[in-house]
Each structure stands twice: as C-alpha cells, then as structure tokens.
Motif scaffolding. Structure first.
Motif: not given
Ligand SMILES: Nc1nc2c(ncn2[C@@H]2O[C@H](COP(=O)(O)OP(=O)(O)OP(=O)(O)O)[C@@H](O)[C@H]2O)c(=O)[nH]1
Ligand SMILES: [Mg+2]
Ligand SMILES: [Zn+2]
Ligand SMILES: [Zn+2]
Ligand SMILES: [Zn+2]
Lengths: 283, 114
Positions: A58-62, A148-152, A178-181, B1-2
């Motif tokens: 499980i990847n936790l992001m915030s 921002v970035c981790p979602a990609s 992008v993140m919440f999607r 920023m990546h």
C-alpha cells in the motif's frame, strides 16, 4: 499504458502521429514510448517480487504532515499480532518516521537517496533488499509528503491511499486532481480537529473527489481519538482478502487509475464528441 | 519537480533512436502530454534546452502536443471534453465516466537528418 500493444495510441495522440509528413532531408519515425517506461518496467518487476511473496503493498500519499506516520503507528498497534508488517519510509531528511515505526516493533527501512520530491520504482527496489519479503503479509510505503509528483510514479504497489487532513481544506481534491484521481481510498485525517474548524466540510471533500470520476471509498479518521480506525482496518482486511483471491487465480492487483487504460483498449463504443465550450443539446 | 529526471530519460530514448538510425543530428522531438499527466510542459522545455547540449539532439526542437482531457460516459455513451477537476459527463452529468485521453506522457516521434 504499455508500449508493445499500441495502447499508447489514444484518441488524443492518434491524429498527430498520422499527420506526420516527410520533409526534405528529414526522416521522422513514430516512437510512442511512454516517457515513464523505465520506471514502469521497474514497477512491474517490483510487483512480481511482491506477488511471488504474497505481500499486499500500500502506497500512502499526502501533503507533508497529514498524519501518514500516525496512521501507520495506529495500524501497526492494531494488526501486529495478526499480520507481519513492514514499512518503507520516504522521509528523506530525517530518521524520525523510521524510528517511530521501529518503536512499534516492526521492520522499517528509510530511503535516503534520490530526488527529494517523490519515490520511484528503482528506489523502492533497492529498499527491498533490506527486507525478507517472504516473511511479510503487508508492506506500507510512506511516500514523500507532496501532493504533486508521487502520483505519477508506479512503485509496483497494489493500492494507493491518499490522506487529506481537515486543516488542509476540503478543496484539495479539486486543486490536485492528478493525486486524488489516483486514490483507491481517500482518508480524511485529523477529524478530532473538526470542532475547531468552521470551513471544512467532509461532504464537500467527497463531492470534489467524485468530480474526478473517482468512486473510491472515503474514511474519516483520527489517530488521537481512534475515530474511523475500525473502518480503516476493515478496508485493509478486505483488500488483503481481494488480493489473496486474485493471486489464487494468477492475477495481481493494481491501483484503479492504472487499470483504466485497458477499458479503451477493448472498447468498441463509438461515442459522440462534446467539446469543452459547446452548449449541450442532448439528442 | 521531476521534469528534469524525466527529461533525462527522454533524451536517452532520443539518443538511442538516433544511434539506431545512424542520425547525424536530431531535428525535432515530439512529445504528447495530457493535462492529467502531472507534468508541467514549460518545465520540461526548460530542462530539455539545458540537457540536450553536446548531444546529437543539441539543435533539436522540442515540440509538445498538449492533449485535452476527454471522458466517455458509461451511462449514456457520450464523450465530453472536460476540465481536469470535473470529469463529469456533459450530457447526463453522470460521474460514472472513464478517461479516454488526458493522461498521456509519450514520446510520439523523432525527426532527424541522416
Ligand atoms: N490532532 C491531530 N493531530 C494529528 C493526527 N495525526 C497526526 N497528527 C499530528 O500531525 C503532525 C504530523 O503527523 P505525522 O503522522 O508525522 O504526519 P506525516 O504525514 O507522517 O508527516 P510527513 O511524513 O512529515 O509528511 C504530528 O504533530 C501529529 O501529532 C490526528 O489524527 N489528530
Ligand atoms: Mg511521516
Ligand atoms: Zn528484483
Ligand atoms: Zn517529484
Ligand atoms: Zn452521460
């Protein structure tokens, strides 16, 4: 999306590719290679490791400070006697989070190298050498605090959990689509603070998530008064069950946002097109 | 920023293609970026203009094709172009939609002189 089967050709880029005209002395070749293919290939490799060891990841992001580590502490307290848990920490600056997890009696490894704004599949792969995956049931990856970035970046994990603490405002899903999607679960955290805030509405937050065409469940949670802990644990247990069943049929689990592309691959629907500024008259 | 690390991968892909095709120099590189890809095109452009120096792509132009977000309604079958935080069907207002385009992050083509 992958690069071998042509699913990189979406309605968005198909006309561009075909419009390519040869110019004097210039040769043009179509490539259609995902810019993240290096990361994506590594992520598939990671997922194969996880699936071989039957570990749900499980990847936790915030954003920074939304309560990811506090959530993990509460989760470990509740589950450590029934499941073998480990944590990969993406806290790049300090060892605080790693020490907090280790204090709960489970292995934690801190990723200390790499770009400071997100984890990628290679960093996670390197971290895997510090665990015995076969001895685990559940692996949490606490990503870098950043909306921002981790979602990609696919890490090879199976589920994305995105935390939104009530002090951040209920508009965050609309500001960081992008993140919440990418969320398979949105966890509204620090709900014990709701009485002190007059402008956070959980129903607005849910609406903003729905506006992203994301039907993910939403759980309200506080690590201070354990509100929602049972719901969160129930979600985790049902994810473990689903994952185990998928493995038995030789399938794996992927975050929903990554499954989407496959639909259009097989779809034969010929939809009507409604441009963004057109007044709609349904027929 | 990546964008910088992404640009590094992009350049490596371009150089590999140039080598495979015995290119003398790369004329242009076209990438397709969806509004929901999480990439800022101007940052990618800046990064590319810096790292291409002293490579076969030194004089290459980076062409960024931006792709709008479009969704297919799973209720009524309509296709709509939408804002990136409002992925709803324009016709029946349903949330039950699936993304058709908008998350692309693709090296579309490379043009070069041999
Ligand atoms: N009131 C309240 N405070 C909380 C809750 N959860 C976490 N906090 C506080 O919020 C701060 C940050 O919590 P962490 O768990 O470290 O957050 P994090 O997301 O791991 O932070 P980073 O890893 O730095 O991004 C700490 O001071 C916690 O005590 C909660 O449910 N209620
Ligand atoms: Mg933390
Ligand atoms: Zn490996
Ligand atoms: Zn980043
Ligand atoms: Zn509709």
């Amino acid at each position: 999306m992958c690069n071998t089967c042509g699913c990189n050709i979406t309605p968005g880029n198909r006309p561009l590719v075909m419009a390519e005209k040869p110019k004097n002395g210039v040769t043009t070749i179509s490539v259609l290679e995902n810019l993240l293919s290096k990361n994506n290939n590594q992520a598939e490799h990671n997922r194969a490791h996880f699936d071989a060891a039957k570990v749900l990841v499980i990847n936790l992001m915030s954003s920074p400070g939304s309560g990811k580590t506090a959530l993990l502490e509460a989760t470990i307290k509740r589950l450590r006697d029934s499941f073998k848990i480990a944590v990969i920490e993406g806290d790049l600056e300090t060892e605080n989070d790693t020490q907090r997890i280790q204090a709960q009696g489970v292995p934690a490894y801190q990723i200390t190298t790499g770009t400071a704004c997100h984890l990628d599949a290679h960093l996670v792969h390197n971290a895997l050498h510090h665990f015995s995956l076969n001895d685990l049931d559940l692996l949490f990856i606490e990503n870098v605090g950043n909306l921002v970035c981790p979602a990609s970046f696919d890490l090879g994990h199976h589920r994305n959990v995105v935390l939104l603490s009530v002090t951040e405002g209920d508009d965050k899903p609309a500001k960081y689509p992008v993140m919440f999607r990418a969320a398979d679960l949105m966890l509204i955290s620090k709900t014990d603070l709701l009485p002190y805030l007059d402008d956070f509405s959980t129903s607005n937050a849910k609406q903003n998530l729905q506006n992203l065409a994301n039907a993910a469940p939403v759980i309200e949670f506080s690590s201070k008064d354990s509100n929602g802990l049972d719901d969160w644990i129930a979600w985790l247990l049902s994810e473990i069950k689903t994952y185990t069943e998928l493995l038995q049929t030789k399938k794996t689990q992927r975050p929903k946002v990554q499954q989407e592309g496959q639909f259009f691959h097989t779809s034969s629907v010929k939809p009507k097109f409604y441009p963004i500024n057109t007044k709609i008259t349904p027929d | 920023m990546h964008e910088l690390s992404l640009c590094d991968d992009l350049l490596n892909q371009v150089i590999a293609i140039a080598q495979q095709n015995n290119a003398q120099s790369v004329e242009s590189v076209t990438v397709t970026i969806g509004a929901l890809a999480g990439i800022e095109p101007s940052l990618l452009e800046n990064a590319f203009s810096i790292i291409k120096i002293n490579t076969v792509a030194e004089f290459a132009q980076l062409i960024i094709r931006k792709v709008p977000v479009t969704v297919l309604c799973l209720q009524c079958g309509a296709k709509s172009e939408v804002l990136l935080n409002h992925l709803l069907c324009h016709v029946c207002k349903s949330h039950d939609t699936s993304l058709i385009s908008g998350d692309e992050l693709v090296l579309a083509s490379v043009a070069f002189f041999v």
